[in-house]
Design an enzyme around this catalytic site. Structure first.
Site, PDB file in Angstrom:
ATOM      1  N   HIS A 141       8.198   2.129  -0.186  1.00 13.60           N
ATOM      2  CA  HIS A 141       8.721   2.026   1.181  1.00 13.60           C
ATOM      3  C   HIS A 141       7.539   1.991   2.152  1.00 13.60           C
ATOM      4  O   HIS A 141       6.911   3.001   2.428  1.00 13.60           O
ATOM      5  CB  HIS A 141       9.626   3.217   1.494  1.00 13.60           C
ATOM      6  CG  HIS A 141      10.573   2.968   2.631  1.00 13.60           C
ATOM      7  ND1 HIS A 141      10.309   2.063   3.648  1.00 13.60           N
ATOM      8  CD2 HIS A 141      11.804   3.504   2.917  1.00 13.60           C
ATOM      9  CE1 HIS A 141      11.318   2.054   4.498  1.00 13.60           C
ATOM     10  NE2 HIS A 141      12.240   2.915   4.073  1.00 13.60           N
TER      11      HIS A 141
ATOM     12  N   TYR B 148       8.088   4.874   8.708  1.00 16.36           N
ATOM     13  CA  TYR B 148       7.696   5.997   7.872  1.00 16.36           C
ATOM     14  C   TYR B 148       6.174   5.971   7.641  1.00 16.36           C
ATOM     15  O   TYR B 148       5.458   5.183   8.251  1.00 16.36           O
ATOM     16  CB  TYR B 148       8.493   5.987   6.572  1.00 16.36           C
ATOM     17  CG  TYR B 148       9.976   6.179   6.788  1.00 16.36           C
ATOM     18  CD1 TYR B 148      10.461   7.350   7.369  1.00 16.36           C
ATOM     19  CD2 TYR B 148      10.900   5.198   6.436  1.00 16.36           C
ATOM     20  CE1 TYR B 148      11.820   7.535   7.587  1.00 16.36           C
ATOM     21  CE2 TYR B 148      12.261   5.376   6.655  1.00 16.36           C
ATOM     22  CZ  TYR B 148      12.716   6.540   7.236  1.00 16.36           C
ATOM     23  OH  TYR B 148      14.066   6.724   7.457  1.00 16.36           O
TER      24      TYR B 148
END
Length: 387
Positions: A192, A197
């Site tokens: 990811h 993030y």
């Protein structure tokens, strides 16, 4: 008039670094929060198996916390319900998930994840751990986002700017978790690197204000992501597929960009390719939206063109509204834009198609669309169930 035969490009085999999938459909990674104590249950295993049995070739799991104390917390939803990839109980749970997916005829990659600034201090499996990001900032709070004021106030509180020791620790944690995934029996690794993030905060200039070798121009901002990929490649060996998710947009800013031009994007993609990425997962709110001015190509097509690697398109497949729009209005109707996706795939724009909310609502989505049946609509309340 479209016919099911027009969808055949979606149902051709695809080989990613030696792994041959029976079709081009993947389940997009989606946080569900149904793992009490951060451990996937038999119900979670059955949830993934149903999607494999329904005809989805590749299951990419929800975000899975890596073996680092600050990897996940309340920012993911319920901190207790977010799975991790370390500890005997979690490893046993994932072994069951992998076994069930394989029994259902599918393949499965874990999406390795570190929340970075989206982890609230004092939450998660290790509440005493400090929340971290490259420059200690969540990002701007005056941009187009679905985050409400109280949410932004909580997450925009300054936290720890990572030292080089922190960076090394996180990179090593990615490698450890990838090695565990391989031992468990996962078929590949997904990373990811999007949505604001940790990895994405290194790529985005708004959250990366560093003046050392990890900050500055695109080549420097890509260094952390490339080192993560390199550590994972070293951990899993040369023949295990690695998929990297990236995006322009962020949860902090729907209009954000990490690259203003294709040339700038190419710098990042080529750094990650050199580090060991086999496929790029181009996260967008709408899979067919042009990525840059003066070109109709969507982001997944640019990823393939610039890197020479395979790419995966995602964003609103099969539904009338994007993720955040559908959440605000309570759901989304069926939209047969998968015919357009098949046409674009046949032209060589991208190689795989990731289905998200449509598969939450209907695990038999691939079989239904291939045979001309109407799949289920997406309802917001489906997010509260694991069926």
């Amino acid at each position: 008039m479209n016919t099911p035969e027009d969808l055949e490009p979606l149902f051709q085999p695809l080989t990613i670094n030696g792994l041959t999938l029976p079709n081009r459909l993947a389940m997009a990674p989606m946080t569900r929060g149904f793992c009490p104590g951060n451990v996937p249950t038999e119900q979670v295993a059955a949830y993934y198996r149903r999607r494999a049995e329904g005809g989805t070739a590749l299951l990419i799991t929800e975000g899975v916390g890596i073996d680092h104390p600050s990897s996940v917390g309340i920012g993911a939803g319920s901190a207790e319900g977010v799975p991790v990839l370390y500890g005997d109980k979690a490893i046993a749970g994932w072994k069951k998930v992998v076994s069930e997916v394989h029994a259902g005829g599918g393949f499965i990659f874990p999406q390795l994840w570190h929340q970075g600034p989206f982890r609230l201090p004092g939450t998660g499996p290790v509440p005493t751990a400090e929340s971290i990001s490259p420059s200690g900032t969540w990002g701007p709070t005056d941009r187009r986002t679905n985050a409400h004021a109280e949410y932004m106030e909580a997450y925009s509180t300054p936290h720890k700017a990572m030292t080089e020791e922190d960076i090394s620790d996180v990179i090593a944690a990615y490698g450890r978790s990838a090695a565990v995934a391989k031992d468990i029996g996962f078929d590949g690794i997904a990373i990811h690197g999007a949505s604001g993030y940790l990895i994405d905060t290194f790529l985005w200039p708004e959250t990366n204000k560093r003046t050392d070798r990890y900050g500055g121009d695109m080549a420097a901002r890509s260094r952390f992501a490339a080192e993560v990929v390199r550590a994972i490649r070293e951990a899993v060996g040369p023949t295990m597929p690695i998929v990297f998710r990236f995006a322009q947009w962020k949860q902090q800013d729907f209009d954000a960009t990490i690259a203003e031009t294709p040339d700038e994007l190419g710098i990042m993609l080529n750094a990650l390719t050199d580090a060991g990425v086999d496929m790029f997962d181009a996260s967008t709110l709408y899979f067919n939206k042009p990525a840059f001015a003066d070109s109709p190509l969507p982001l997944a097509a640019w990823a393939k063109k610039l890197s020479g690697k395979q790419s995966m398109a995602v964003g609103g497949i099969g539904l009338s509204d994007s993720l955040f729009n559908s959440l605000s209005i309570g759901g989304a109707q069926v939209e047969k834009n998968y015919y357009e996706a098949a046409e674009r795939m046949a032209k060589g724009e991208f190689d795989s198609l990731a289905i998200g909310r449509a598969l939450i609502s209907d695990p038999e989505w691939p079989q239904k669309v291939r045979t001309g049946q109407e799949p289920a609509v997406f309802r917001r309340e489906d997010l509260g169930q694991l069926v």
